[in-house]
Write a protein that holds these residues in place. Structure first.
Motif, PDB file in Angstrom:
ATOM      1  N   GLY A  61       0.846  -1.195   0.000  1.00 50.57           N
ATOM      2  CA  GLY A  61       0.000   0.000   0.000  1.00 50.57           C
ATOM      3  C   GLY A  61       0.876   1.238   0.000  1.00 50.57           C
ATOM      4  N   LEU A  62       0.268   2.393  -0.002  1.00 48.67           N
ATOM      5  CA  LEU A  62       1.000   3.658  -0.034  1.00 48.67           C
ATOM      6  C   LEU A  62       1.799   3.876   1.248  1.00 48.67           C
ATOM      7  CD1 LEU A  62      -1.722   6.061  -1.470  1.00 48.67           C
ATOM      8  CD2 LEU A  62       0.377   5.347  -2.632  1.00 48.67           C
ATOM      9  N   GLY A  64       2.575   5.460   4.536  1.00 49.04           N
ATOM     10  CA  GLY A  64       1.670   6.152   5.442  1.00 49.04           C
ATOM     11  C   GLY A  64       0.280   5.557   5.501  1.00 49.04           C
ATOM     12  N   SER A  65       0.028   4.488   4.727  1.00 48.13           N
ATOM     13  CA  SER A  65      -1.313   3.893   4.706  1.00 48.13           C
ATOM     14  C   SER A  65      -1.606   3.050   5.939  1.00 48.13           C
ATOM     15  CB  SER A  65      -1.496   3.041   3.446  1.00 48.13           C
ATOM     16  OG  SER A  65      -0.563   1.977   3.408  1.00 48.13           O
ATOM     17  N   LYS A  67       0.586   0.150   6.897  1.00 46.11           N
ATOM     18  CA  LYS A  67       1.080  -1.217   6.739  1.00 46.11           C
ATOM     19  C   LYS A  67       1.851  -1.689   7.975  1.00 46.11           C
ATOM     20  CE  LYS A  67       3.439  -0.260   3.026  1.00 46.11           C
ATOM     21  NZ  LYS A  67       3.111   1.197   2.980  1.00 46.11           N
ATOM     22  N   THR A 161      -5.186  10.350   3.248  1.00 45.30           N
ATOM     23  CA  THR A 161      -5.008   9.554   4.460  1.00 45.30           C
ATOM     24  C   THR A 161      -3.568   9.093   4.601  1.00 45.30           C
ATOM     25  OG1 THR A 161      -7.301   8.783   4.346  1.00 45.30           O
ATOM     26  CG2 THR A 161      -5.781   7.475   5.668  1.00 45.30           C
ATOM     27  N   ALA A 162      -2.968   8.680   3.482  1.00 44.63           N
ATOM     28  CA  ALA A 162      -1.574   8.241   3.508  1.00 44.63           C
ATOM     29  C   ALA A 162      -0.639   9.391   3.872  1.00 44.63           C
ATOM     30  CB  ALA A 162      -1.187   7.646   2.157  1.00 44.63           C
ATOM     31  N   GLY A 165      -0.901  10.028   7.465  1.00 48.30           N
ATOM     32  CA  GLY A 165      -0.173   8.994   8.196  1.00 48.30           C
ATOM     33  C   GLY A 165       1.318   9.275   8.253  1.00 48.30           C
ATOM     34  N   GLN A 166       1.880   9.796   7.159  1.00 44.84           N
ATOM     35  CA  GLN A 166       3.292  10.164   7.162  1.00 44.84           C
ATOM     36  C   GLN A 166       3.562  11.306   8.142  1.00 44.84           C
ATOM     37  OE1 GLN A 166       5.142  10.587   3.220  1.00 44.84           O
ATOM     38  NE2 GLN A 166       3.368   9.536   2.351  1.00 44.84           N
ATOM     39  N   ARG A 182       2.628   6.033  -5.565  1.00 50.29           N
ATOM     40  CA  ARG A 182       1.219   6.215  -5.900  1.00 50.29           C
ATOM     41  C   ARG A 182       0.886   5.577  -7.239  1.00 50.29           C
ATOM     42  NH1 ARG A 182      -1.828  12.137  -6.224  1.00 50.29           N
ATOM     43  NH2 ARG A 182      -3.933  11.334  -6.669  1.00 50.29           N
ATOM     44  N   ARG A 209      -9.109   1.242   5.365  1.00 49.19           N
ATOM     45  CA  ARG A 209      -8.690   1.532   6.733  1.00 49.19           C
ATOM     46  C   ARG A 209      -9.637   0.934   7.761  1.00 49.19           C
ATOM     47  NH1 ARG A 209      -5.388   5.285   9.122  1.00 49.19           N
ATOM     48  NH2 ARG A 209      -4.006   4.804   7.401  1.00 49.19           N
TER      49      ARG A 209
END
Length: 222
Positions: A61-62, A64-65, A67, A161-162, A165-166, A182, A209
């Protein structure tokens, strides 16, 4: 804990938007690849994903997603996360030394850890950034040699969202790197939604999420 085991079997691609998760589906091997879509269920997804004991699971996933957060909370068996490797190196390096200087060493250490884990023979959950398709090819061959199957767990979250998250973890990637991630993740997602899985991949599970938040175990059967 409400234990609901999801198994990724069956000959057809599951359609998105189903109202609730079945009590039991099968994640074990079948000759034909299959996709299970667990998105858009408002948190009513399964609490557990169970795979065969010699299988490999790739979480992608991206940046910041979520994982690493998901793997840290839910993964059982051997967990190989490149973020863990980076954290260990960061702790040893001088604070003012840029990560770019020792990034190649971190990657070598990560792949060395992954190689050792694959040789151990048990189930492994692996973090994948999504841009290195050769890693999935390597894992698919390794799974086949050990008599198991490679499974893909794709975390699908909005770009915003990602990025958030970062920011929350205080560590981001460059605009260029994020654009590469991306594009790679978007292409992989479109392919999986069509039922076209990467070579050697036996199944894919799509989660958002909400589905990730209710997952409490990603493990392997005895």
């Amino acid at each position: 804990m409400d234990r609901t085991t999801v198994y990724a079997t069956g000959p057809a691609v599951a359609l998105p938007g189903r109202p609730d998760a079945p009590a039991a589906q099968d994640c074990r091997r079948r000759p034909a690849p299959v996709v299970r879509d667990l998105r858009e269920r408002a948190g009513r997804g399964p609490r557990e994903l169970a795979f065969a004991p010699t299988d490999l699971v790739v979480v992608t996933g991206l940046p910041g997603s979520g994982k690493s957060t998901l793997m840290s909370r839910a993964a059982r068996g051997i967990r190989i996360d490149s973020q863990d490797t980076r954290d260990r190196w960061d702790a040893r390096m001088p604070r003012l030394l840029p990560y770019a200087v020792y990034r190649p060493l971190v990657r070598l250490a990560h792949y060395a850890s992954l190689r050792r884990a694959l040789r151990a023979g048990g189930g492994v959950v692996v973090h994948d950034c999504g841009t290195q398709s050769w890693v999935r090819s390597w894992l698919a061959r390794a799974a086949e040699r050990r008599g198991g199957t490679l499974h893909l767990l794709l975390l699908d979250v909005p770009v915003e969202t990602a990025l958030q998250g970062q920011r929350e973890r205080g560590r981001g990637v460059s605009r260029y790197a994020f654009a590469r991630h991306r594009a790679a993740v978007a292409a992989l997602l479109r392919s999986v939604e069509r039922g076209d899985l990467p070579d050697g991949c036996g199944s894919a599970v799509l989660i958002d999420r909400d589905a990730a938040d209710v997952l409490r175990r990603i493990g392997f059967t005895d």
